[in-house]
Motif scaffolding. Structure first.
Motif, PDB file in Angstrom:
ATOM      1  N   LEU A 251       0.822  -1.213   0.000  1.00 20.58           N
ATOM      2  CA  LEU A 251       0.000   0.000   0.000  1.00 20.58           C
ATOM      3  C   LEU A 251       0.856   1.263   0.000  1.00 20.58           C
ATOM      4  CD1 LEU A 251      -2.801  -1.125   2.493  1.00 20.58           C
ATOM      5  CD2 LEU A 251      -2.883  -1.088  -0.004  1.00 20.58           C
ATOM      6  N   SER A 252       1.956   1.226   0.735  1.00 24.38           N
ATOM      7  CA  SER A 252       2.869   2.375   0.751  1.00 24.38           C
ATOM      8  C   SER A 252       3.438   2.614  -0.645  1.00 24.38           C
ATOM      9  CB  SER A 252       3.999   2.144   1.743  1.00 24.38           C
ATOM     10  OG  SER A 252       3.497   1.986   3.049  1.00 24.38           O
ATOM     11  N   ASP A 253       3.775   1.525  -1.333  1.00 24.61           N
ATOM     12  CA  ASP A 253       4.329   1.656  -2.684  1.00 24.61           C
ATOM     13  C   ASP A 253       3.297   2.219  -3.646  1.00 24.61           C
ATOM     14  OD1 ASP A 253       6.614   0.959  -4.560  1.00 24.61           O
ATOM     15  OD2 ASP A 253       4.988  -0.177  -5.492  1.00 24.61           O
ATOM     16  N   LEU A 254       2.052   1.758  -3.537  1.00 23.19           N
ATOM     17  CA  LEU A 254       1.000   2.232  -4.442  1.00 23.19           C
ATOM     18  C   LEU A 254       0.620   3.677  -4.166  1.00 23.19           C
ATOM     19  CD1 LEU A 254      -1.293  -0.933  -4.329  1.00 23.19           C
ATOM     20  CD2 LEU A 254       0.065  -0.150  -6.284  1.00 23.19           C
ATOM     21  N   ASN A 255       0.824   4.148  -2.950  1.00 18.29           N
ATOM     22  CA  ASN A 255       0.469   5.523  -2.597  1.00 18.29           C
ATOM     23  C   ASN A 255       1.496   6.554  -3.041  1.00 18.29           C
ATOM     24  OD1 ASN A 255      -2.087   5.272  -1.344  1.00 18.29           O
ATOM     25  ND2 ASN A 255      -1.148   4.455   0.500  1.00 18.29           N
ATOM     26  N   ARG A 256       2.631   6.088  -3.517  1.00 18.05           N
ATOM     27  CA  ARG A 256       3.669   7.043  -3.923  1.00 18.05           C
ATOM     28  C   ARG A 256       3.356   7.676  -5.274  1.00 18.05           C
ATOM     29  NH1 ARG A 256       9.256   3.874  -2.861  1.00 18.05           N
ATOM     30  NH2 ARG A 256       8.238   2.449  -4.297  1.00 18.05           N
TER      31      ARG A 256
END
Length: 256
Positions: A251-256
């Motif tokens: 999720l952190s990666d997709l939010n970037r």
């Protein structure tokens, strides 16, 4: 019949209504091979038009059964995602973020050039996909009435305990026997900037369906903008631990 035979029969029965009609299927697997995303053009039962559909497999078993994609654009019929013509696709890998990606390009048959690209990422704890609308004359200025993205569970009985509320917030998390915890959520920088409307889920016979919050100024429209347009990620994840799933680096990666 042995256990393996019964499993294969179950998968065949689950997917058979669409298997003979699926066209231009493309697949992408997570780096560890545990998740697989399949996207294709199929004919929904009773529908006038073929439509872009997808399935998600987890450890070789269906997690998300055949579900349909689309974007409902005001004053334009049919949905963007219906009556599609496959153009091309390409795959890539991202070693740093630990995912495999697939880009699929479509043009709506019979339209004046309405195009729809879908980007898919397969991570080791889930899959994500998003709509990308390239600039085209019919879609230069875009009024999105709603988004029609389905999440049909392979075992819809897991939803039987849900109450009768009209909609459900994201993330939507439930425990599924034999699988663990399953989460349906959204991600992407478009959410933090609030450029894209909030997404809810509404219950259907076999799963959940996206529902966009409407504009207070114009109830028939959820989003007003221009193309090219990148929509938020739609995410399906699974794992044995609920807390770890919701704190996933995916999720952190997709939010970037």
């Amino acid at each position: 019949m042995g256990l393996a035979g019964r499993r294969d029969l179950l998968i065949a029965l689950l997917l058979a209504p669409w298997a003979l009609k699926a066209q231009d299927e493309r697949r992408v697997k997570s780096p560890d091979g545990e998740f697989e995303f399949r996207i294709f053009v199929g004919q929904p039962k009773g529908a006038l038009w073929p439509r872009i559909g997808y399935q998600v497999f987890f450890r070789g078993e269906p997690l998300i059964a055949t579900s349909w994609m689309g974007v409902d654009i005001r004053d334009q019929e049919p949905y963007l995602g219906e009556n599609p013509g496959f153009i091309s696709s390409e795959t890539a890998s991202n070693v740093k973020s630990h995912f495999m990606s697939l880009f699929v390009h479509y043009m709506q048959n019979g339209s004046l050039g309405r195009r729809l690209d879908i980007e898919i990422r397969a991570y080791n704890d889930g899959v994500a996909f998003r709509y990308i609308l390239p600039r085209s004359t019919p879609l230069e200025e875009i009024l999105i009435r709603d988004e029609a993205t389905e999440f049909n569970f392979a075992h819809p009985g897991a939803l039987s305990h849900l109450d009768a509320r009209p909609d459900f917030d994201l993330p939507f998390v439930l425990e599924e026997p034999g699988v663990g915890w399953v989460a349906i959520t959204a991600a992407g920088p478009e959410l933090s900037t609030r450029k894209y409307p909030r997404t809810y889920l509404i219950r259907t016979a076999n799963g959940m369906l996206t529902n966009l919050a409407r504009s207070t100024k114009e109830p028939s429209v959820a989003f007003v903008g221009t193309t090219p347009l990148v929509c938020p990620w739609r995410v399906a994840m699974a794992g044995p631990d609920r807390e770890r799933l919701m704190k996933s680096k995916t999720l952190s990666d997709l939010n970037r």
